[in-house]
Scaffold this active site. Structure first.
Site, PDB file in Angstrom:
ATOM      1  N   SER A  93     -11.255  39.440  -2.962  1.00  0.00           N
ATOM      2  CA  SER A  93     -10.737  38.458  -3.466  1.00  0.00           C
ATOM      3  C   SER A  93     -11.710  37.964  -4.514  1.00  0.00           C
ATOM      4  O   SER A  93     -12.591  37.977  -4.509  1.00  0.00           O
ATOM      5  CB  SER A  93     -10.907  37.325  -2.216  1.00  0.00           C
ATOM      6  OG  SER A  93     -10.767  36.001  -2.692  1.00  0.00           O
ATOM      7  N   HIS A 107      -7.202  33.373  -9.951  1.00  0.00           N
ATOM      8  CA  HIS A 107      -7.488  33.829  -8.554  1.00  0.00           C
ATOM      9  C   HIS A 107      -6.641  35.222  -8.191  1.00  0.00           C
ATOM     10  O   HIS A 107      -5.391  35.077  -8.767  1.00  0.00           O
ATOM     11  CB  HIS A 107      -7.299  32.631  -7.457  1.00  0.00           C
ATOM     12  CG  HIS A 107      -6.897  33.170  -6.033  1.00  0.00           C
ATOM     13  ND1 HIS A 107      -5.549  33.522  -5.660  1.00  0.00           N
ATOM     14  CD2 HIS A 107      -7.784  33.386  -5.154  1.00  0.00           C
ATOM     15  CE1 HIS A 107      -5.614  33.884  -4.429  1.00  0.00           C
ATOM     16  NE2 HIS A 107      -7.032  33.829  -4.153  1.00  0.00           N
ATOM     17  N   ASN A 109      -6.204  38.237  -5.091  1.00  0.00           N
ATOM     18  CA  ASN A 109      -6.635  38.369  -3.599  1.00  0.00           C
ATOM     19  C   ASN A 109      -5.697  39.732  -3.317  1.00  0.00           C
ATOM     20  O   ASN A 109      -4.479  39.513  -3.459  1.00  0.00           O
ATOM     21  CB  ASN A 109      -6.484  37.365  -2.470  1.00  0.00           C
ATOM     22  CG  ASN A 109      -6.857  37.761  -1.097  1.00  0.00           C
ATOM     23  OD1 ASN A 109      -5.994  38.194  -0.521  1.00  0.00           O
ATOM     24  ND2 ASN A 109      -7.803  37.624  -0.796  1.00  0.00           N
ATOM     25  N   VAL A 110      -6.088  40.449  -2.513  1.00  0.00           N
ATOM     26  CA  VAL A 110      -5.426  41.667  -1.929  1.00  0.00           C
ATOM     27  C   VAL A 110      -6.150  42.056  -0.479  1.00  0.00           C
ATOM     28  O   VAL A 110      -7.322  42.236  -0.560  1.00  0.00           O
ATOM     29  CB  VAL A 110      -5.231  43.121  -2.698  1.00  0.00           C
ATOM     30  CG1 VAL A 110      -4.256  42.818  -3.755  1.00  0.00           C
ATOM     31  CG2 VAL A 110      -6.940  43.525  -3.397  1.00  0.00           C
ATOM     32  N   ARG A 111      -5.304  42.282   0.412  1.00  0.00           N
ATOM     33  CA  ARG A 111      -5.928  42.141   1.803  1.00  0.00           C
ATOM     34  C   ARG A 111      -5.072  42.926   2.750  1.00  0.00           C
ATOM     35  O   ARG A 111      -3.841  43.260   2.360  1.00  0.00           O
ATOM     36  CB  ARG A 111      -6.395  40.918   2.175  1.00  0.00           C
ATOM     37  CG  ARG A 111      -5.076  40.062   2.377  1.00  0.00           C
ATOM     38  CD  ARG A 111      -5.189  38.697   2.678  1.00  0.00           C
ATOM     39  NE  ARG A 111      -4.004  37.668   2.786  1.00  0.00           N
ATOM     40  CZ  ARG A 111      -3.430  37.243   1.769  1.00  0.00           C
ATOM     41  NH1 ARG A 111      -3.671  37.486   0.753  1.00  0.00           N
ATOM     42  NH2 ARG A 111      -2.253  36.517   2.228  1.00  0.00           N
ATOM     43  N   GLY A 261     -16.049  33.062  11.272  1.00  0.00           N
ATOM     44  CA  GLY A 261     -17.500  33.170  11.329  1.00  0.00           C
ATOM     45  C   GLY A 261     -17.715  33.827  10.051  1.00  0.00           C
ATOM     46  O   GLY A 261     -18.556  34.388   9.812  1.00  0.00           O
ATOM     47  N   GLY A 262     -16.847  33.646   8.891  1.00  0.00           N
ATOM     48  CA  GLY A 262     -17.352  34.451   7.858  1.00  0.00           C
ATOM     49  C   GLY A 262     -18.531  33.911   7.066  1.00  0.00           C
ATOM     50  O   GLY A 262     -19.028  32.655   7.533  1.00  0.00           O
ATOM     51  N   ARG A 263     -18.768  34.465   6.020  1.00  0.00           N
ATOM     52  CA  ARG A 263     -20.262  34.023   5.274  1.00  0.00           C
ATOM     53  C   ARG A 263     -19.656  32.777   4.272  1.00  0.00           C
ATOM     54  O   ARG A 263     -19.036  32.898   3.349  1.00  0.00           O
ATOM     55  CB  ARG A 263     -20.789  34.949   4.494  1.00  0.00           C
ATOM     56  CG  ARG A 263     -22.071  34.574   3.809  1.00  0.00           C
ATOM     57  CD  ARG A 263     -22.428  36.120   3.346  1.00  0.00           C
ATOM     58  NE  ARG A 263     -24.217  36.020   2.970  1.00  0.00           N
ATOM     59  CZ  ARG A 263     -24.170  35.496   1.634  1.00  0.00           C
ATOM     60  NH1 ARG A 263     -23.469  35.426   0.741  1.00  0.00           N
ATOM     61  NH2 ARG A 263     -25.484  35.128   1.309  1.00  0.00           N
TER      62      ARG A 263
END
Length: 302
Positions: A93, A107, A109-111, A261-263
């Site tokens: 991202s 922006h 994003n690839v996921r 709970g990501g950073r």
């Protein structure tokens, strides 16, 4: 149970991050910093970022590969049958906030997401998502057309209607309902992609990620030397406020990152370094600032 080559996908995302950062460093002349991190619940990532560059006031190109024991609500809301499954998610991202107000924010994003089988008779369920969009502060029609044409050409091998479907999806998704305006001039956006099968779905995601620098850097090169002053910077800060509103109120990626709970530091790198809000302000009729608002309604850019 089908085999999903997660290592192959993860390797591509890592290489994409590296190639984009290399191109951006060449354009800016300022090196990106990096911060590797681990997630206590499983997985981790590498944050590549720039602060105070020559071209980019702030930028982030983030890779993550995380996993967990139970799907967070933002991931299972549209798939209640998968609630309770363990999962893996990975992707790249990026957000770039240029210093010059004549260069748009962007922006990409690839996921990929995998809900793991929880019973012997079940299969792993995968889906891809991604896209890219352009958020200008000043309206240049040529820039929007170039960005959309590049997106169209990247998706053309995957069907005649893919670009149009994903373009319309982008217009719907990046829409500030409380402002009744799009965040920018759009681009393409897709989610839940698995109808092409793994190989072709993965190929479409690679085509999207690989097209980003072709879509964006020519715009940077065209606009980076345009002179600007305090008036333009003030308007840029005002419009950046809209970007903050969307990311904190509507964006599913931000919500997923926080719920899983990501950073937090990496998630919030998408925010601009400065932004402002004014009460009930409108630009002067006929001004360059007012012209932007004629671009914030979905239209055909090809």
């Amino acid at each position: 149970m089908q085999h999903i080559p997660l290592d192959q996908v993860s390797q591509y995302f890592r290489s994409l991050q590296a190639s984009i950062v290399e191109a951006l460093e060449k354009e800016d002349g300022f090196a990106f910093s990096q911060d590797a991190w681990e997630r206590p619940e499983g997985g981790g990532g590498l944050s590549r970022y720039i602060e105070g560059g020559h071209v980019f006031e702030r930028g982030a190109v983030l890779f993550s590969h995380v996993m967990g024991e139970k799907l967070p609500p933002s991931a299972s809301a549209h798939r209640p049958e998968l609630a309770g499954r363990s999962w893996e998610a990975m992707g790249v991202s990026l957000v770039l906030h240029p210093r010059n107000p004549y260069i748009p924010t962007t922006h990409m994003n690839v996921r990929m997401f995998v809900a793991k089988a929880s019973q012997p008779d079940e299969k792993d369920v995968f889906w891809f998502g991604g896209g890219m969009d352009l958020t200008p502060y000043y309206a240049f029609e040529d820039d929007a057309r170039h960005f959309h044409r590049t997106c169209h050409d990247a998706l053309a091998p995957f069907g005649k209607t893919r670009y149009q479907e994903y373009k319309e999806w982008c217009d719907r998704y990046f829409f500030l309902k409380h402002r009744n305006e799009t965040r920018g001039v759009g681009g393409v956006f897709f989610d839940d992609l698995n109808d092409l099968g793994f190989e072709q779905s993965f190929a479409l995601v690679q085509a999207t990620g690989n097209a980003f620098t072709q879509a964006y850097l020519p715009i940077v090169q065209k606009r980076r030397h345009l002179p600007f002053g305090e008036k333009e910077r003030d308007f840029q800060a005002y419009r950046r406020g809209r970007y903050v509103e969307f990311n904190l109120v509507w964006d599913r990626g931000t919500l997923f990152g926080l719920q899983s709970g990501g950073r937090t530091e990496s998630i919030l790198l998408s925010m601009p370094p400065t932004a402002s809000w004014r009460y009930d302000w409108t630009p002067e009729p006929g001004s360059a600032e007012a012209r932007l608002y004629t671009f914030l309604t979905p239209r055909d850019w090809l």
